[in-house]
Design an enzyme around this catalytic site. Sequence first.
Site, PDB file in Angstrom:
ATOM      1  N   CYS A  99       1.478   9.326   4.106  1.00 18.03           N
ATOM      2  CA  CYS A  99       2.138  10.590   4.457  1.00 18.03           C
ATOM      3  C   CYS A  99       3.619  10.370   4.738  1.00 18.03           C
ATOM      4  O   CYS A  99       4.461  11.152   4.307  1.00 18.03           O
ATOM      5  CB  CYS A  99       1.520  11.192   5.721  1.00 18.03           C
ATOM      6  SG  CYS A  99      -0.262  11.205   5.732  1.00 18.03           S
ATOM      7  N   ASP A 100       3.957   9.337   5.497  1.00 18.52           N
ATOM      8  CA  ASP A 100       5.304   9.232   6.060  1.00 18.52           C
ATOM      9  C   ASP A 100       6.143   8.085   5.507  1.00 18.52           C
ATOM     10  O   ASP A 100       7.328   7.979   5.828  1.00 18.52           O
ATOM     11  CB  ASP A 100       5.204   9.091   7.593  1.00 18.52           C
ATOM     12  CG  ASP A 100       4.605  10.343   8.223  1.00 18.52           C
ATOM     13  OD1 ASP A 100       4.757  11.430   7.630  1.00 18.52           O
ATOM     14  OD2 ASP A 100       3.983  10.240   9.296  1.00 18.52           O
ATOM     15  N   CYS A 136       0.091   7.201   9.443  1.00 20.90           N
ATOM     16  CA  CYS A 136      -0.241   7.511   8.049  1.00 20.90           C
ATOM     17  C   CYS A 136       0.895   7.071   7.123  1.00 20.90           C
ATOM     18  O   CYS A 136       1.890   7.783   6.965  1.00 20.90           O
ATOM     19  CB  CYS A 136      -0.523   9.007   7.902  1.00 20.90           C
ATOM     20  SG  CYS A 136      -1.020   9.457   6.236  1.00 20.90           S
TER      21      CYS A 136
END
Length: 325
Positions: free
Chosen positions: A144-145, A141
């Site tokens: 997300c990261d 992701c």
Amino acid sequence: MSDKIERVKTLIIGSGPAGYTAAIYAARADLKPVMYTGMEPGGQLTTTTEVDNFPGYPEGIDGPTMMVQLQQQAERFGTEVRIGMITSVEFSKEKGGIHKVVADNDKEIEAETVIISTGASAKYLNLPSEQRLRCGGVSACAVCDGFFYKGQDVAIVGAGDTAAEEASYLANICNKVTMLVRRDEMRASKAMQHRVNSIKNIEVRYNTEVDEVLGEQVVEGLRMVNNQTGEKEEIAITGLFIAIGHKPNTDIFKGQLDMDEKGYLITKGKSTKTNLPGVFASGDAQDKEYRQAVTAAGTGCMAALDAERYLASIGSVEEAVADKY
Ligand SMILES: Cc1cc2nc3c(=O)[nH]c(=O)nc-3n(C[C@H](O)[C@H](O)[C@H](O)COP(=O)(O)OP(=O)(O)OC[C@H]3O[C@@H](n4cnc5c(N)ncnc54)[C@H](O)[C@@H]3O)c2cc1C
């Protein structure tokens, strides 16, 4: 099969952010929800370390802790959380009909409403080194990261629209993005290919696959292999993003609920209603677009509200229950 059939007002299938948020709302509305957690209690966030973008955690929080807290919040209002899988369903087509569900191939349950929050599973390459470093720099992701790799060199694997979009996203944050494309061309749309090719700090490597992710505790590099020549090359990176697709966990609903060609459940308009009355879908199982914890939680809330209103419409709860939110 056990003889005694249990009847529940609201059955929640899945224990990610969507399921727990649905549970909090449903429990507070006195729908006495019963939740089956599935094989991954807490959902996808239990596979990651730091969650930095869920509102309400100014210092960030690690995924497993956040999911334990969501469970505690749901249980505080009376949600019954059961470790187990829903293994088959027989949904009613009638408004006010009873949905028959089997848990763990054994226990029959009758539910007035069902909230599906079975999520989606990110696909991985399944190389041993990739699996070992999933909490040490390998991520599925980028949104997300990606932030954790600000100013660093990373690589991304994939060739579709999502991979191209995630590569562009990473290029904004990271120093350099190496994109590994297995074939001699991308699957992404021409527009997305053009976008990727026009970004200076993205280098696309065609006919290239991951041979091994390098590093003991954290990602330190990548050994790539050219699948035409067999030539191997190592590069130094700190993050590897896998963008080869997701699979929604919806196989048990096939033939009963409307879904797209990839298996994402189709909901009506801006609601969480499926094609069957009393069956609602939330979270990544019905969202191929955003796939974030907060969006999953938002649709979990919607599903509980939709379930409550449906129960009110069939006279199973009082209209006034809606005021309890
Ligand atoms: C590595 C990684 C890092 C991420 N980091 C972030 C982040 O930092 N911020 C962010 O917003 N998002 C992040 N995401 C995305 C986020 O995790 C998902 O968008 C979110 O978890 C989706 O929630 P969900 O409730 O729809 O489903 P999921 O979290 O996928 O949970 C699905 C649940 O359904 C259960 N289930 C499945 N089938 C059955 C069945 N038959 N019976 C019973 N239960 C079943 C599973 O056991 C699981 O509990 C990340 C994802 C990954 C993979």
